[in-house]
Design an enzyme around this catalytic site. Structure first.
Site, mmCIF file in Angstrom:
data_model
loop_
_atom_site.group_PDB
_atom_site.id
_atom_site.type_symbol
_atom_site.label_atom_id
_atom_site.label_comp_id
_atom_site.label_asym_id
_atom_site.label_seq_id
_atom_site.Cartn_x
_atom_site.Cartn_y
_atom_site.Cartn_z
ATOM 1 C CB THR A 75 -15.997 -3.302 2.130
ATOM 2 O OG1 THR A 75 -15.418 -2.610 3.317
ATOM 3 C CG2 THR A 75 -16.004 -2.252 0.786
ATOM 4 C CG ASP A 104 -22.218 -8.657 3.287
ATOM 5 O OD1 ASP A 104 -22.177 -8.694 4.529
ATOM 6 O OD2 ASP A 104 -23.102 -8.140 2.367
ATOM 7 C CD GLU A 148 -2.771 1.127 2.332
ATOM 8 O OE1 GLU A 148 -3.133 2.396 2.703
ATOM 9 O OE2 GLU A 148 -3.190 0.068 2.793
#
Length: 251
Positions: free
Chosen positions: A164, A166, A75
């Site tokens: 987000t 799930d 990242e």
């Protein structure tokens, strides 16, 4: 050459003397990388990148980050010093790469400058970590984030995390635990340490989803996530309880 060195070399090759410094943050400086941890890197630049530079940096990161390259996810965040110092909220980031956005990148999207509230905890972690990969200490480059803006930033991400839940359950539950911990203690900790803190304060019926998320984080590779139907059914009640605790601390 290891992945961190590759990342530093890539940044230097694309931006050259425009790079003021490159710094680790996240798990690398908070307590060590876990099996599912990203390599989190902050770059401070003298100016915004042009389109050619953005595409070059993106292409390089697609080639060294994540499971397609049998490597950890990278990242990488680029900020322009003059847009962050003096500090203002919400801060603007010049470039963000993360593996969760790989599909968009491969479809032709190129990271652009945008408001990034998450820069508040990111810069706080990087300053606390004191781990320059290249350049002077970050404390000579950026100012500390005011505590009020740190709290605003960690809370601002809640709606997006719920969207987000799930598809990225493990990381969402761990992040909610970290938000709760940060509001209660004023400190940013590793995801597993935040889970430990939260588990000690949750009633027994709300612990299993977070216990499972913590174990996945410690044991599994980045792309692996498995939940039984029974655990899935307990995720939303767990989230509701944690968000109630967060709301209590916000008032």
């Amino acid at each position: 050459m290891d992945q961190i060195q590759e990342t530093v070399k890539l940044v230097g090759g694309v931006l050259g003397p425009e790079v003021i410094g490159t710094y680790l943050h996240g798990s690398s400086v908070l307590g060590g990388l876990r099996p599912a941890s990203d390599v989190d890197v902050l770059v401070v630049s003298r100016r915004r990148m042009d389109e050619e530079e953005r595409r070059a940096l993106l292409g390089g990161l697609l080639g060294i980050s994540g499971s397609p390259n049998q490597a950890r996810p990278v990242e990488l965040t680029v900020v322009v010093q003059s847009e962050i110092r003096p500090w203002r909220y919400p801060p603007t980031g010049d470039f963000l790469y993360g593996e969760w956005l790989r599909a968009e990148y491969e479809a032709g999207e190129v990271p652009k400058p945008e408001p990034m509230p998450d820069l508040a905890p990111l810069i706080t972690m990087a300053l606390a970590g004191k781990h320059p990969l290249d350049g002077p200490p970050l404390s000579q480059v950026l100012d500390p984030v005011p505590h009020g803006d740190l709290i605003r930033a960690v809370v601002a991400g809640i709606p997006g995390l719920l969207d987000t839940l799930d598809g990225d359950t493990r990381n969402v539950l761990l992040t909610f635990a970290r938000v709760w911990t940060t509001l209660a203690t004023g400190r940013i900790t590793t995801k597993d340490a935040a889970a430990d803190w939260a588990l000690a304060r949750l009633p027994p019926e709300h612990r299993p989803p977070l216990e499972h998320a913590r174990q996945l984080y410690l044991d599994c590779r980045y792309s692996e996530e498995s939940w039984s139907d029974e655990l899935r059914a307990r995720v939303r009640p767990h989230v509701d309880r944690v968000l109630a605790e967060i709301d209590r601390l916000r008032t």
